[in-house]
Design a protein around this motif. Structure first.
Motif, PDB file in Angstrom:
ATOM      1  N   MET A  76       0.848  -1.193   0.000  1.00  0.00           N
ATOM      2  CA  MET A  76       0.000   0.000   0.000  1.00  0.00           C
ATOM      3  C   MET A  76       0.881   1.239   0.000  1.00  0.00           C
ATOM      4  O   MET A  76       0.534   2.250  -0.550  1.00  0.00           O
ATOM      5  CB  MET A  76      -0.898  -0.004   1.233  1.00  0.00           C
ATOM      6  N   ALA A  77       2.055   1.133   0.659  1.00  0.00           N
ATOM      7  CA  ALA A  77       2.994   2.263   0.706  1.00  0.00           C
ATOM      8  C   ALA A  77       4.326   1.759   0.163  1.00  0.00           C
ATOM      9  O   ALA A  77       4.497   0.569  -0.108  1.00  0.00           O
ATOM     10  CB  ALA A  77       3.170   2.712   2.153  1.00  0.00           C
ATOM     11  N   GLN A  78       5.278   2.663   0.010  1.00  0.00           N
ATOM     12  CA  GLN A  78       6.655   2.298  -0.348  1.00  0.00           C
ATOM     13  C   GLN A  78       7.180   1.348   0.733  1.00  0.00           C
ATOM     14  O   GLN A  78       7.087   1.675   1.924  1.00  0.00           O
ATOM     15  CB  GLN A  78       7.477   3.594  -0.372  1.00  0.00           C
ATOM     16  N   ILE A 105       4.436   1.272  10.252  1.00  0.00           N
ATOM     17  CA  ILE A 105       4.290  -0.118   9.809  1.00  0.00           C
ATOM     18  C   ILE A 105       4.104  -0.209   8.293  1.00  0.00           C
ATOM     19  O   ILE A 105       4.511  -1.192   7.671  1.00  0.00           O
ATOM     20  CB  ILE A 105       3.140  -0.815  10.576  1.00  0.00           C
ATOM     21  N   GLY A 106       3.465   0.810   7.685  1.00  0.00           N
ATOM     22  CA  GLY A 106       3.248   0.801   6.218  1.00  0.00           C
ATOM     23  C   GLY A 106       2.517  -0.453   5.791  1.00  0.00           C
ATOM     24  O   GLY A 106       1.439  -0.763   6.296  1.00  0.00           O
ATOM     25  N   SER A 107       3.119  -1.222   4.885  1.00  0.00           N
ATOM     26  CA  SER A 107       2.508  -2.476   4.427  1.00  0.00           C
ATOM     27  C   SER A 107       2.983  -3.669   5.245  1.00  0.00           C
ATOM     28  O   SER A 107       2.578  -4.801   4.984  1.00  0.00           O
ATOM     29  CB  SER A 107       2.845  -2.718   2.953  1.00  0.00           C
ATOM     30  N   ASP A 132      -5.705   2.662   8.503  1.00  0.00           N
ATOM     31  CA  ASP A 132      -5.812   1.840   7.284  1.00  0.00           C
ATOM     32  C   ASP A 132      -4.508   1.088   7.000  1.00  0.00           C
ATOM     33  O   ASP A 132      -4.527  -0.067   6.580  1.00  0.00           O
ATOM     34  CB  ASP A 132      -6.254   2.679   6.072  1.00  0.00           C
ATOM     35  N   PHE A 133      -3.358   1.718   7.285  1.00  0.00           N
ATOM     36  CA  PHE A 133      -2.085   1.033   7.083  1.00  0.00           C
ATOM     37  C   PHE A 133      -1.933  -0.112   8.086  1.00  0.00           C
ATOM     38  O   PHE A 133      -1.461  -1.192   7.739  1.00  0.00           O
ATOM     39  CB  PHE A 133      -0.903   2.005   7.214  1.00  0.00           C
ATOM     40  N   ILE A 134      -2.340   0.144   9.329  1.00  0.00           N
ATOM     41  CA  ILE A 134      -2.224  -0.908  10.352  1.00  0.00           C
ATOM     42  C   ILE A 134      -3.069  -2.124   9.948  1.00  0.00           C
ATOM     43  O   ILE A 134      -2.583  -3.256   9.970  1.00  0.00           O
ATOM     44  CB  ILE A 134      -2.631  -0.370  11.748  1.00  0.00           C
ATOM     45  N   GLN A 154      -1.832   2.551  17.076  1.00  0.00           N
ATOM     46  CA  GLN A 154      -2.052   3.754  16.273  1.00  0.00           C
ATOM     47  C   GLN A 154      -1.500   4.921  17.076  1.00  0.00           C
ATOM     48  O   GLN A 154      -2.124   5.409  18.022  1.00  0.00           O
ATOM     49  CB  GLN A 154      -3.537   3.940  15.964  1.00  0.00           C
ATOM     50  N   LYS A 155      -0.292   5.323  16.727  1.00  0.00           N
ATOM     51  CA  LYS A 155       0.423   6.292  17.551  1.00  0.00           C
ATOM     52  C   LYS A 155       1.481   7.012  16.721  1.00  0.00           C
ATOM     53  O   LYS A 155       2.111   6.421  15.848  1.00  0.00           O
ATOM     54  CB  LYS A 155       1.088   5.531  18.712  1.00  0.00           C
ATOM     55  N   ASP A 156       1.659   8.297  17.018  1.00  0.00           N
ATOM     56  CA  ASP A 156       2.674   9.124  16.358  1.00  0.00           C
ATOM     57  C   ASP A 156       3.976   9.006  17.157  1.00  0.00           C
ATOM     58  O   ASP A 156       4.041   9.441  18.316  1.00  0.00           O
ATOM     59  CB  ASP A 156       2.164  10.578  16.334  1.00  0.00           C
TER      60      ASP A 156
HETATM   61  C1  LIG Z   1       7.016   4.257   3.881  1.00  0.00           C
HETATM   62  S1  LIG Z   1       5.783   3.702   4.970  1.00  0.00           S
HETATM   63  C2  LIG Z   1       6.598   2.440   5.916  1.00  0.00           C
HETATM   64  C3  LIG Z   1       6.838   1.184   5.147  1.00  0.00           C
HETATM   65  C4  LIG Z   1       7.237   0.000   5.995  1.00  0.00           C
HETATM   66  N1  LIG Z   1       8.497   0.216   6.661  1.00  0.00           N
HETATM   67  C5  LIG Z   1       7.315  -1.276   5.145  1.00  0.00           C
HETATM   68  O1  LIG Z   1       8.422  -1.832   4.985  1.00  0.00           O
HETATM   69  O2  LIG Z   1       6.263  -1.741   4.663  1.00  0.00           O
HETATM   70  C6  LIG Z   1       5.712   5.008   6.156  1.00  0.00           C
HETATM   71  C7  LIG Z   1       4.605   4.819   7.185  1.00  0.00           C
HETATM   72  O3  LIG Z   1       4.867   5.699   8.273  1.00  0.00           O
HETATM   73  C8  LIG Z   1       3.639   6.155   8.791  1.00  0.00           C
HETATM   74  N2  LIG Z   1       3.963   7.389   9.544  1.00  0.00           N
HETATM   75  C9  LIG Z   1       4.273   8.607   9.050  1.00  0.00           C
HETATM   76  N3  LIG Z   1       4.555   9.451  10.056  1.00  0.00           N
HETATM   77  C10 LIG Z   1       4.449   8.728  11.220  1.00  0.00           C
HETATM   78  C11 LIG Z   1       4.646   9.038  12.600  1.00  0.00           C
HETATM   79  N4  LIG Z   1       5.004  10.253  12.993  1.00  0.00           N
HETATM   80  N5  LIG Z   1       4.460   8.060  13.534  1.00  0.00           N
HETATM   81  C12 LIG Z   1       4.083   6.804  13.148  1.00  0.00           C
HETATM   82  N6  LIG Z   1       3.884   6.467  11.843  1.00  0.00           N
HETATM   83  C13 LIG Z   1       4.073   7.411  10.895  1.00  0.00           C
HETATM   84  C14 LIG Z   1       2.779   6.338   7.542  1.00  0.00           C
HETATM   85  O4  LIG Z   1       1.401   6.324   7.860  1.00  0.00           O
HETATM   86  C15 LIG Z   1       3.210   5.142   6.683  1.00  0.00           C
HETATM   87  O5  LIG Z   1       2.381   4.025   6.908  1.00  0.00           O
END
Ligand SMILES: C[S@@+](CC[C@H](N)C(=O)[O-])C[C@H]1O[C@@H](n2cnc3c(N)ncnc32)[C@H](O)[C@@H]1O
Length: 255
Positions: A76-78, A105-107, A132-134, A154-156
């Motif tokens: 879903m993401a890079q 977590i991304g994908s 949605d990513f989770i 689900q946390k920043d």
């Molecule tokens: C490039 S993707 C990660 C891909 C993952 N490492 C993989 O291998 O599948 C980046 C993710 O970081 C999340 N993200 C962006 N800023 C964030 C933050 N401050 N805290 C937690 N997650 C964050 C985005 O929603 C996205 O899902």
């Protein structure tokens, strides 16, 4: 020794172009992208390593390896690719029994590699700001049968890390520099930090922030991997080289 597939097992089907599809033998659906319509229970009793025919197509059948799980993941993401995940695991010395935190977590691509490394006694804690990513990553982890080793939140991460005494923190977000001081607090002494960043501008800001905190062994690397095409007429690198993925910055906590 040849082993037979038993009921409840998950298998990977690999076609002649090495496309991989992971199938649970107890799945209720009978429609599989890349395979067609068939009853997954017919796989029970087949031998690992044998070639089987489904409809008009032929497949090899195996127990899924970690590479099979990564190659059949839905994106879903890079994602972080195996060449970089492998490097992260060794450089951060990640092994069975450890507690490792990643964001985001991304994908779930890196999560699959991390969960394989910490299992069966360890845990991966995965933060992401987006629900949605989770949910998407959990589906990929369930398919890989690794979900029991991962706790999602689900946390920043830039707002803080709840956990303490972590063995490693891996950051793959656009602004890793905003999570460096929280990572230092959450890591145990000697624990490893890794930031994965696609851009040099991100690497610089992350490293400047790491240098302001108590870390040693700070280094940034890029992995360049070229596949070789072997032929009787001459051997050369593939023309389809993956040009760039991301830079890996590593550091180790001191007190
Ligand atoms: C490039 S993707 C990660 C891909 C993952 N490492 C993989 O291998 O599948 C980046 C993710 O970081 C999340 N993200 C962006 N800023 C964030 C933050 N401050 N805290 C937690 N997650 C964050 C985005 O929603 C996205 O899902």
């Amino acid at each position: 020794m040849t082993e037979e597939i038993s009921k409840g097992e998950s298998v990977v089907l690999i076609d002649s172009s090495y496309k991989k599809i992971i199938i649970d033998t107890t799945e209720k659906t009978d429609k599989f992208k890349g395979v067609g319509v068939f009853d997954p229970s017919i796989l029970v009793g087949k031998k690992y390593g044998e070639k089987i025919t489904i409809g008009s197509k032929e497949f090899w059948i195996f127990r899924p390896s970690v590479m099979d799980k990564l190659h059949s993941l839905k994106r879903m993401a890079q994602i972080i690719l195996p060449k970089d995940s492998a490097h992260i695991i060794l450089n951060c010395s990640i092994e069975n029994g450890q507690t490792v935190l990643e964001a985001g977590i991304g994908s779930g691509s890196l999560t699959i590699a991390l969960a394989t490394a910490v299992a069966p006694d360890g845990k991966v804690i995965s933060y992401d700001t987006r629900k949605d990513f989770i949910s998407h990553a959990i589906k990929n982890l369930e398919k890989a049968r690794l979900d029991q080793y991962v706790k999602t939140k689900q946390k920043d991460i830039t707002k803080g890390i709840d956990e303490k005494d972590l063995d490693a923190v891996i950051i793959d977000i656009p602004n890793p520099w905003d999570a460096i001081n929280h990572s230092w607090t959450a890591l145990k002494p000697g624990g490893y930090l890794c930031c994965y960043s696609p851009l040099i501008s991100q690497v610089e800001k992350a490293v400047f922030s790491i240098r302001e905190n108590k870390f040693i062994e700070i280094k940034t690397v890029e992995n360049i991997q070229r596949e070789m095409i072997i032929s009787e007429h001459g051997t050369r690198p593939s023309f389809d080289m993956l040009g760039h993925t991301g830079y890996l910055t590593f550091a180790r906590k001191i007190i």
